[in-house]
Motif scaffolding. Structure first.
Motif, mmCIF file in Angstrom:
data_model
loop_
_atom_site.group_PDB
_atom_site.id
_atom_site.type_symbol
_atom_site.label_atom_id
_atom_site.label_comp_id
_atom_site.label_asym_id
_atom_site.label_seq_id
_atom_site.Cartn_x
_atom_site.Cartn_y
_atom_site.Cartn_z
ATOM 1 N N LEU A 6 0.849 -1.281 -0.031
ATOM 2 C CA LEU A 6 -0.072 0.181 0.085
ATOM 3 C C LEU A 6 0.923 1.453 -0.123
ATOM 4 N N GLN A 7 1.985 1.230 0.799
ATOM 5 C CA GLN A 7 2.960 2.416 0.895
ATOM 6 C C GLN A 7 3.507 2.542 -0.637
ATOM 7 N N TRP A 8 3.561 1.639 -1.410
ATOM 8 C CA TRP A 8 4.417 1.574 -2.607
ATOM 9 C C TRP A 8 3.266 2.038 -3.837
ATOM 10 N N THR A 9 1.972 1.714 -3.389
ATOM 11 C CA THR A 9 0.883 2.089 -4.416
ATOM 12 C C THR A 9 1.021 3.909 -4.391
ATOM 13 N N VAL A 10 1.109 4.548 -3.118
ATOM 14 C CA VAL A 10 1.155 5.819 -3.317
ATOM 15 C C VAL A 10 2.575 6.406 -3.785
ATOM 16 N N ASN A 11 3.656 5.755 -3.097
ATOM 17 C CA ASN A 11 4.944 6.131 -3.510
ATOM 18 C C ASN A 11 5.626 5.870 -4.735
ATOM 19 N N ALA A 12 5.297 4.843 -5.243
ATOM 20 C CA ALA A 12 5.434 4.614 -6.832
ATOM 21 C C ALA A 12 5.343 5.646 -7.711
ATOM 22 N N TYR A 13 4.008 6.224 -7.545
ATOM 23 C CA TYR A 13 3.829 7.558 -8.460
ATOM 24 C C TYR A 13 4.412 8.806 -7.933
ATOM 25 N N MET A 14 4.508 8.920 -6.618
ATOM 26 C CA MET A 14 5.285 9.982 -5.933
ATOM 27 C C MET A 14 6.878 10.270 -6.536
ATOM 28 N N VAL A 15 7.688 8.951 -6.545
ATOM 29 C CA VAL A 15 9.123 8.879 -6.967
ATOM 30 C C VAL A 15 9.189 9.432 -8.247
ATOM 31 N N ALA A 39 2.272 0.382 -12.838
ATOM 32 C CA ALA A 39 1.438 1.349 -13.288
ATOM 33 C C ALA A 39 1.418 2.704 -12.629
ATOM 34 N N ARG A 40 1.586 2.452 -11.456
ATOM 35 C CA ARG A 40 1.519 3.986 -10.558
ATOM 36 C C ARG A 40 2.718 4.629 -10.690
ATOM 37 N N ALA A 41 3.966 3.909 -11.296
ATOM 38 C CA ALA A 41 5.185 4.538 -11.487
ATOM 39 C C ALA A 41 4.947 5.153 -12.779
ATOM 40 N N LEU A 42 4.457 4.646 -13.656
ATOM 41 C CA LEU A 42 4.331 5.042 -15.213
ATOM 42 C C LEU A 42 3.234 6.421 -15.275
ATOM 43 N N GLN A 43 2.324 6.296 -14.159
ATOM 44 C CA GLN A 43 1.443 7.423 -13.907
ATOM 45 C C GLN A 43 2.266 8.708 -13.572
ATOM 46 N N GLY A 44 3.191 8.346 -12.702
ATOM 47 C CA GLY A 44 3.808 9.619 -12.278
ATOM 48 C C GLY A 44 4.795 10.225 -13.305
ATOM 49 N N VAL A 45 5.351 9.402 -14.315
ATOM 50 C CA VAL A 45 5.936 10.048 -15.531
ATOM 51 C C VAL A 45 4.991 10.865 -16.202
ATOM 52 N N GLY A 46 3.640 10.577 -16.696
ATOM 53 C CA GLY A 46 2.605 11.145 -16.987
ATOM 54 C C GLY A 46 2.357 12.603 -16.362
ATOM 55 N N GLY A 47 2.379 12.298 -14.920
ATOM 56 C CA GLY A 47 2.107 13.648 -14.047
ATOM 57 C C GLY A 47 3.282 14.501 -14.366
ATOM 58 N N ALA A 48 4.335 14.121 -14.348
ATOM 59 C CA ALA A 48 5.466 15.034 -14.483
ATOM 60 C C ALA A 48 5.556 15.729 -16.098
ATOM 61 N N LEU A 49 4.860 15.165 -17.003
ATOM 62 C CA LEU A 49 4.840 16.011 -18.191
ATOM 63 C C LEU A 49 3.569 16.693 -18.363
ATOM 64 N N LEU A 50 2.350 16.470 -17.673
ATOM 65 C CA LEU A 50 1.184 17.208 -17.610
ATOM 66 C C LEU A 50 1.251 18.478 -16.581
ATOM 67 N N THR A 51 1.658 18.389 -15.386
ATOM 68 C CA THR A 51 1.561 19.075 -14.454
ATOM 69 C C THR A 51 2.180 20.298 -14.351
ATOM 70 N N PRO A 52 3.476 20.549 -14.955
ATOM 71 C CA PRO A 52 4.082 21.903 -15.246
ATOM 72 C C PRO A 52 3.323 22.501 -16.472
ATOM 73 N N GLY A 53 2.892 21.780 -17.445
ATOM 74 C CA GLY A 53 2.297 22.465 -18.615
ATOM 75 C C GLY A 53 0.893 23.061 -18.163
ATOM 76 N N SER A 54 0.082 22.655 -17.288
ATOM 77 C CA SER A 54 -1.001 23.163 -16.841
ATOM 78 C C SER A 54 -1.229 24.676 -16.682
ATOM 79 N N LEU A 55 -0.331 25.104 -15.910
ATOM 80 C CA LEU A 55 -0.357 26.510 -15.635
ATOM 81 C C LEU A 55 0.582 27.357 -16.605
ATOM 82 N N ALA A 56 1.413 26.625 -17.115
ATOM 83 C CA ALA A 56 2.270 27.331 -18.257
ATOM 84 C C ALA A 56 1.549 27.548 -19.524
ATOM 85 N N LEU A 57 0.543 26.821 -19.737
ATOM 86 C CA LEU A 57 -0.581 27.247 -20.865
ATOM 87 C C LEU A 57 -1.202 28.478 -20.683
#
Length: 490
Positions: free
Chosen positions: A50-59, A107-125
């Protein structure tokens, strides 16, 4: 110069796009904790999983978010944002159909990669597209809708877990992405901030993510076989040292060491580490405590946590204005102390706890502490460096907040004495939760003392409107505006 007026149809579509994109990542960070007990039950997962379910995304998110912003600057913010949205959706689909905990964590780790791509762009747009006269209102609306999303997140997550099932917590991102990406391609103009020259600091980003991952592994697995845990800790520290050395020597580092020459910037990031470590640990364990020990449903547990985000949404603008008038030192000293008091009040929450007399008072005090400190913290980060580095400064602060949260989720159960099966034993988990809340309160007190002794009033007239309207405690907002002379990992 950006020339799209917010009142125009295109301006409204740009706002819708950025809100949808940021909401995907924000909802995911607020709803997953509520689903953890049911995930563990269905997949036969222990507390470490369960910890990894949260942290794989955050790493991956914390390690790559600065690189994601640099990619947008180089190749086009809309392009990288859309790639991030679709990547996030694909990873969310994999999370939703995961047959076991191992696939879910990957899959959560892969989600984090997607989050790293979309999160900065949200406000930048918004920064790159909306006319300067409308930008403050656009950012305020973006942050306000984000705050509403954060408030709805736990409630929605609880409803999904108790209704269609926890898998829909992830599957919900797929239709959001299929709505967001076409709107972005049709209505959002492309923009980039720097010329395509030089190299990306991919090595720095990789070393940072590896260091976080190895240290997190060591903390989560420490109660098992000590040999791999110790080896992972040593390797993680070595990767961290290598990261610092690489950043010192590269011509275009992802995290230029020179930015920490600002004592105010370094101090505020120290406060950020303390505050967001405590928040990360609290929200991870509180959702479990309310379900495992108190005996509430996922929906009840998610709804119970709404007051903290509601206070943030309603009062953050006032907090930002107060910070402007009196300076950040008092809010950043008092806010963590209020949060610490709220967490100590949570130690009263046990079996058959009353929401009105035990849970709600703790959450109200905690929420008031969050309101007091979050907007001034963001404003002080942005005001502690010159304007050309504001985007980099906020990106570093964002990464620091996420890294603090993931380390707390990894370390707190270990420090509080939670074994792998603790969340299946209410009495054991309850005792460990109380110890964990005391530890979180202690970290917040350290943050308060650090703020009181080091933070001073920055230069006036911070020109970043999201400082005043920050409606979510999930992360500090990114402000990736590119200016001449700015150093970014590109």
């Amino acid at each position: 110069m950006p020339d799209v007026r917010l009142s125009s149809p295109q301006g409204k579509w740009i706002l819708v796009t950025t809100v949808l994109g940021s909401s995907m990542a924000l909802l995911d960070s607020t709803v997953v904790n509520v689903a953890l007990p049911r995930i563990g039950q269905d997949l036969g997962a222990d507390l470490g999983a369960l910890q990894w379910t949260v942290n794989a995304y955050m790493v991956t998110l914390a390690g790559l978010i600065l690189l994601g912003g640099a990619l947008g600057d180089r190749f086009g913010r809309r392009k990288v944002f859309v790639v991030g949205v679709l990547w996030f959706a694909a990873a969310s689909l994999l999370c939703g159909i995961a047959p076991d905990a191992g696939v879910l964590i990957a899959a959560r780790a892969l989600q984090g990669v997607g989050g790293a791509l979309l999160t900065p762009g949200s406000l930048a747009l918004i920064q790159a597209s909306i006319h300067p006269d409308d930008r403050g209102r656009a950012v305020g609306l973006w942050s306000g809708f984000g705050g509403i999303g954060a408030a709805v997140g736990p409630f929605l997550g609880g409803w999904l877990v108790d209704g269609p099932g926890w898998r829909w917590v992830f599957l919900l991102n797929v239709p959001l992405a299929l709505l967001c990406a076409p709107i972005a391609l049709r209505h959002v103009p492309e923009s980039s901030g720097v010329k395509a020259e030089g190299r990306f600091d991919v090595l720095g980003a990789a070393l940072g993510a590896i260091a976080l991952g190895l240290v997190t592994y060591a903390l989560i697995e420490a109660e098992g076989d000590p040999v791999p845990a110790v080896a992972s800790a040593v390797a993680g520290l070595a990767a961290a040292v290598a990261f610092v050395l690489v950043e010192k020597r590269r011509p275009a580092p992802m995290m230029p060491p020179a930015i920490f020459a600002s004592r105010q910037f370094s101090a505020v990031n120290g406060v950020t580490l303390c505050v967001y470590a405590a928040f990360g640990g609290f929200f991870f364990l509180a959702a479990l405590q309310l379900q495992v020990v108190v005996g509430w449903s996922a929906l009840a547990a998610g709804t119970a946590l709404l007051p903290t985000t509601a206070l943030m949404l309603l009062l953050s603008a006032l907090s930002g204005e107060l910070g402007d008038r009196i300076g950040p030192r008092i809010p950043l000293t008092v806010g963590p102390l209020l949060c610490a008091a709220g967490m100590l009040l949570m130690t009263r929450v046990g079996p058959d706890a009353s929401y009105a007399t035990e849970v709600l008072p703790a959450l109200l005090v905690l929420g008031l502490g969050m309101v007091t400190l979050v907007a001034p913290l963001t404003a002080t980060v942005l005001a502690s460096v010159d304007t050309a580095r504001a985007g980099l400064a906020s990106g570093i602060n964002n990464a620091a907040a996420r890294a603090a949260g993931l380390v707390a989720v990894a370390a707190l159960p270990l420090l509080a004495g939670m074994g792998p099966e603790a969340y299946r034993m209410p009495d054991v988990f309850d005792a460990a939760f109380r110890r964990a809340m005391v530890l979180c309160a202690g970290v917040l007190v350290v943050g308060s003392v650090l703020a009181f002794t080091t933070v001073r009033r920055p230069a006036p007239d911070c020109r970043h409107p999201e400082c005043r309207t920050h409606g979510s405690v999930a992360v500090p907002p990114l402000e990736p505006e590119t200016a001449p002379g700015r150093e970014r990992g590109g």
